[in-house]
Design a protein around this motif. Structure first.
Motif, PDB file in Angstrom:
ATOM      1  N   ARG A  44       0.830  -1.205   0.000  1.00 48.96           N
ATOM      2  CA  ARG A  44       0.000   0.000   0.000  1.00 48.96           C
ATOM      3  C   ARG A  44       0.870   1.262   0.000  1.00 48.96           C
ATOM      4  NH1 ARG A  44      -3.110   1.855  -1.755  1.00 48.96           N
ATOM      5  NH2 ARG A  44      -3.992   3.207  -0.144  1.00 48.96           N
ATOM      6  N   ARG A  45       1.939   1.256   0.779  1.00 51.94           N
ATOM      7  CA  ARG A  45       2.800   2.436   0.842  1.00 51.94           C
ATOM      8  C   ARG A  45       3.541   2.684  -0.462  1.00 51.94           C
ATOM      9  NH1 ARG A  45       5.377   2.110   7.013  1.00 51.94           N
ATOM     10  NH2 ARG A  45       3.379   2.394   8.102  1.00 51.94           N
ATOM     11  N   LEU A  46       3.652   1.634  -1.269  1.00 49.68           N
ATOM     12  CA  LEU A  46       4.239   1.792  -2.602  1.00 49.68           C
ATOM     13  C   LEU A  46       3.218   2.307  -3.615  1.00 49.68           C
ATOM     14  CD1 LEU A  46       6.434  -1.425  -2.829  1.00 49.68           C
ATOM     15  CD2 LEU A  46       7.257   0.937  -2.765  1.00 49.68           C
ATOM     16  N   GLY A  47       1.978   2.440  -3.167  1.00 48.82           N
ATOM     17  CA  GLY A  47       0.944   2.999  -4.028  1.00 48.82           C
ATOM     18  C   GLY A  47       0.059   1.990  -4.720  1.00 48.82           C
ATOM     19  N   HIS A  48       0.181   0.714  -4.347  1.00 46.31           N
ATOM     20  CA  HIS A  48      -0.650  -0.330  -4.944  1.00 46.31           C
ATOM     21  C   HIS A  48      -1.799  -0.696  -4.001  1.00 46.31           C
ATOM     22  CE1 HIS A  48       2.375  -1.076  -8.094  1.00 46.31           C
ATOM     23  NE2 HIS A  48       3.279  -0.967  -7.133  1.00 46.31           N
ATOM     24  N   ASP A  59     -12.743  -8.524  20.092  1.00 40.86           N
ATOM     25  CA  ASP A  59     -12.246  -7.919  21.319  1.00 40.86           C
ATOM     26  C   ASP A  59     -11.520  -6.624  20.980  1.00 40.86           C
ATOM     27  OD1 ASP A  59      -9.796  -8.826  20.235  1.00 40.86           O
ATOM     28  OD2 ASP A  59      -9.858 -10.673  21.420  1.00 40.86           O
ATOM     29  N   GLU A  60     -11.015  -5.937  21.993  1.00 38.21           N
ATOM     30  CA  GLU A  60     -10.383  -4.647  21.764  1.00 38.21           C
ATOM     31  C   GLU A  60      -9.084  -4.772  20.967  1.00 38.21           C
ATOM     32  OE1 GLU A  60     -11.617  -1.502  22.395  1.00 38.21           O
ATOM     33  OE2 GLU A  60     -13.371  -2.791  22.621  1.00 38.21           O
ATOM     34  N   LEU A  61      -8.331  -5.854  21.188  1.00 38.82           N
ATOM     35  CA  LEU A  61      -7.116  -6.049  20.402  1.00 38.82           C
ATOM     36  C   LEU A  61      -7.447  -6.271  18.930  1.00 38.82           C
ATOM     37  CD1 LEU A  61      -4.925  -8.279  22.758  1.00 38.82           C
ATOM     38  CD2 LEU A  61      -4.677  -5.836  22.283  1.00 38.82           C
ATOM     39  N   GLY A  62      -8.492  -7.033  18.684  1.00 35.88           N
ATOM     40  CA  GLY A  62      -8.924  -7.250  17.311  1.00 35.88           C
ATOM     41  C   GLY A  62      -9.359  -5.955  16.653  1.00 35.88           C
ATOM     42  N   ALA A  63     -10.082  -5.140  17.410  1.00 35.87           N
ATOM     43  CA  ALA A  63     -10.528  -3.849  16.878  1.00 35.87           C
ATOM     44  C   ALA A  63      -9.330  -2.957  16.558  1.00 35.87           C
ATOM     45  CB  ALA A  63     -11.450  -3.165  17.878  1.00 35.87           C
ATOM     46  N   ARG A  64      -8.304  -3.015  17.402  1.00 37.53           N
ATOM     47  CA  ARG A  64      -7.111  -2.197  17.172  1.00 37.53           C
ATOM     48  C   ARG A  64      -6.363  -2.655  15.928  1.00 37.53           C
ATOM     49  NH1 ARG A  64      -3.886   1.200  20.346  1.00 37.53           N
ATOM     50  NH2 ARG A  64      -1.806   1.473  19.434  1.00 37.53           N
ATOM     51  N   VAL A  65      -6.173  -3.959  15.781  1.00 40.11           N
ATOM     52  CA  VAL A  65      -5.501  -4.490  14.597  1.00 40.11           C
ATOM     53  C   VAL A  65      -6.254  -4.068  13.333  1.00 40.11           C
ATOM     54  CG1 VAL A  65      -4.951  -6.601  13.322  1.00 40.11           C
ATOM     55  CG2 VAL A  65      -4.419  -6.442  15.767  1.00 40.11           C
ATOM     56  N   LEU A  69      -4.775  -1.559  10.259  1.00 35.03           N
ATOM     57  CA  LEU A  69      -4.657  -1.988   8.864  1.00 35.03           C
ATOM     58  C   LEU A  69      -5.511  -1.112   7.957  1.00 35.03           C
ATOM     59  CD1 LEU A  69      -4.692  -5.867   9.244  1.00 35.03           C
ATOM     60  CD2 LEU A  69      -2.737  -4.392   8.814  1.00 35.03           C
ATOM     61  N   ALA A  70      -6.727  -0.801   8.403  1.00 39.51           N
ATOM     62  CA  ALA A  70      -7.604   0.056   7.601  1.00 39.51           C
ATOM     63  C   ALA A  70      -7.007   1.449   7.444  1.00 39.51           C
ATOM     64  CB  ALA A  70      -8.984   0.134   8.250  1.00 39.51           C
ATOM     65  N   ALA A  71      -6.368   1.951   8.496  1.00 33.08           N
ATOM     66  CA  ALA A  71      -5.743   3.278   8.436  1.00 33.08           C
ATOM     67  C   ALA A  71      -4.616   3.319   7.413  1.00 33.08           C
ATOM     68  CB  ALA A  71      -5.229   3.680   9.811  1.00 33.08           C
ATOM     69  N   GLU A  72      -3.978   2.173   7.172  1.00 37.93           N
ATOM     70  CA  GLU A  72      -2.911   2.092   6.174  1.00 37.93           C
ATOM     71  C   GLU A  72      -3.454   1.918   4.757  1.00 37.93           C
ATOM     72  OE1 GLU A  72       0.260   2.478   6.305  1.00 37.93           O
ATOM     73  OE2 GLU A  72       0.807   2.366   8.432  1.00 37.93           O
ATOM     74  N   GLY A  73      -4.771   1.799   4.647  1.00 38.25           N
ATOM     75  CA  GLY A  73      -5.376   1.633   3.335  1.00 38.25           C
ATOM     76  C   GLY A  73      -5.505   0.207   2.871  1.00 38.25           C
ATOM     77  N   VAL A  74      -5.207  -0.751   3.756  1.00 34.91           N
ATOM     78  CA  VAL A  74      -5.359  -2.163   3.405  1.00 34.91           C
ATOM     79  C   VAL A  74      -6.847  -2.512   3.347  1.00 34.91           C
ATOM     80  CG1 VAL A  74      -4.889  -4.543   4.131  1.00 34.91           C
ATOM     81  CG2 VAL A  74      -3.147  -2.766   4.438  1.00 34.91           C
ATOM     82  N   ASP A  75      -7.241  -3.236   2.330  1.00 31.09           N
ATOM     83  CA  ASP A  75      -8.632  -3.697   2.185  1.00 31.09           C
ATOM     84  C   ASP A  75      -8.907  -4.754   3.247  1.00 31.09           C
ATOM     85  OD1 ASP A  75     -11.076  -4.759   1.409  1.00 31.09           O
ATOM     86  OD2 ASP A  75     -10.565  -4.839  -0.721  1.00 31.09           O
ATOM     87  N   THR A  76      -9.784  -4.441   4.198  1.00 27.04           N
ATOM     88  CA  THR A  76     -10.058  -5.349   5.315  1.00 27.04           C
ATOM     89  C   THR A  76     -11.463  -5.944   5.264  1.00 27.04           C
ATOM     90  OG1 THR A  76     -10.750  -3.484   6.698  1.00 27.04           O
ATOM     91  CG2 THR A  76      -8.435  -4.151   6.825  1.00 27.04           C
TER      92      THR A  76
END
Length: 207
Positions: A44-48, A59-65, A69-76
């Motif tokens: 994603r950081r390379l623009g793809h 749980d809260e850890l799952g929500a954080r993960v 990932l979503a904040a980095e633009g990864v399709d979740t």
């Protein structure tokens, strides 16, 4: 269409400050870890475009993960949450500047719930996939994870190039899991690979 589809486990991470043993630490730094999601973020950081397929605890850890990932633009959109298994967790104890102790809390965790159905849903959603990324560690997490990886390889053989890492760190899994991974990676479907070195920043068109 996506440049990369990656499949596996992502862990929540807590790290002590460098040079501070856990027993003396007053603060911990929270982050995420996992070869598959790390590759997705890099692409994603390379623009793809990149999508991650995995299972997290409700749980809260799952929500954080998921948030990171979503904040980095990864399709979740292919992330599945389960209420009865915790998100896997890694503790990094930076005892000195040169020595780090790592402890995993992932047995019976949400990552072990990954299955072939998760993989099939992701492949069905795209009209094209440039590359599929897999790791040998995923095959050692559970029988359903191994089935998911083998199904991904089967689908990728007719849909996209695929790259894989077959490393298993000694001591991280019981011997029977390491043997299971080794058998998986010796199958004919693993006889070739494409490295992620072929992925580079998109070229800008000339004005």
């Amino acid at each position: 269409m996506t440049t990369l589809l990656t499949i596996g486990e992502t862990l929540a991470v807590a790290s002590t400050p460098v040079g501070t043993p856990l027993r003396n630490a007053a603060d911990l730094h929270l982050s995420t870890a996992g070869a598959e999601s790390t590759v997705a973020i890099g692409v994603r950081r390379l623009g793809h475009t990149a999508a991650w397929v995995g299972v997290l605890g409700a749980d809260e850890l799952g929500a954080r993960v998921h948030r990171e990932l979503a904040a980095e633009g990864v399709d979740t959109r292919f992330v599945r949450f389960v209420p009865d298994a915790p998100t896997g967790f890694m503790l990094r104890d930076h005892r000195t500047r040169d020595y780090v102790s790592v402890s995993y809390y992932r047995e019976h965790g949400s990552g072990t719930r990954l299955g072939a159905d998760d993989v099939e849903a992701a492949f069905a959603a795209f009209d094209g996939i440039d590359m599929v990324h897999l790791t040998g560690i995923t095959t050692a997490l559970s029988p359903s994870c191994r089935a998911a990886v083998l199904r991904a390889v089967e689908l990728a053989r007719s849909a996209a190039p695929w790259c894989r890492s077959t490393s298993i760190t000694a001591g991280r899994f019981p011997d029977r899991h390491r043997r299971m991974c080794a058998r998986s990676c010796r199958t004919p479907m693993y006889s070739s690979s494409v490295t992620t070195n072929s992925i580079s920043s998109p070229k800008k068109s000339s004005p």
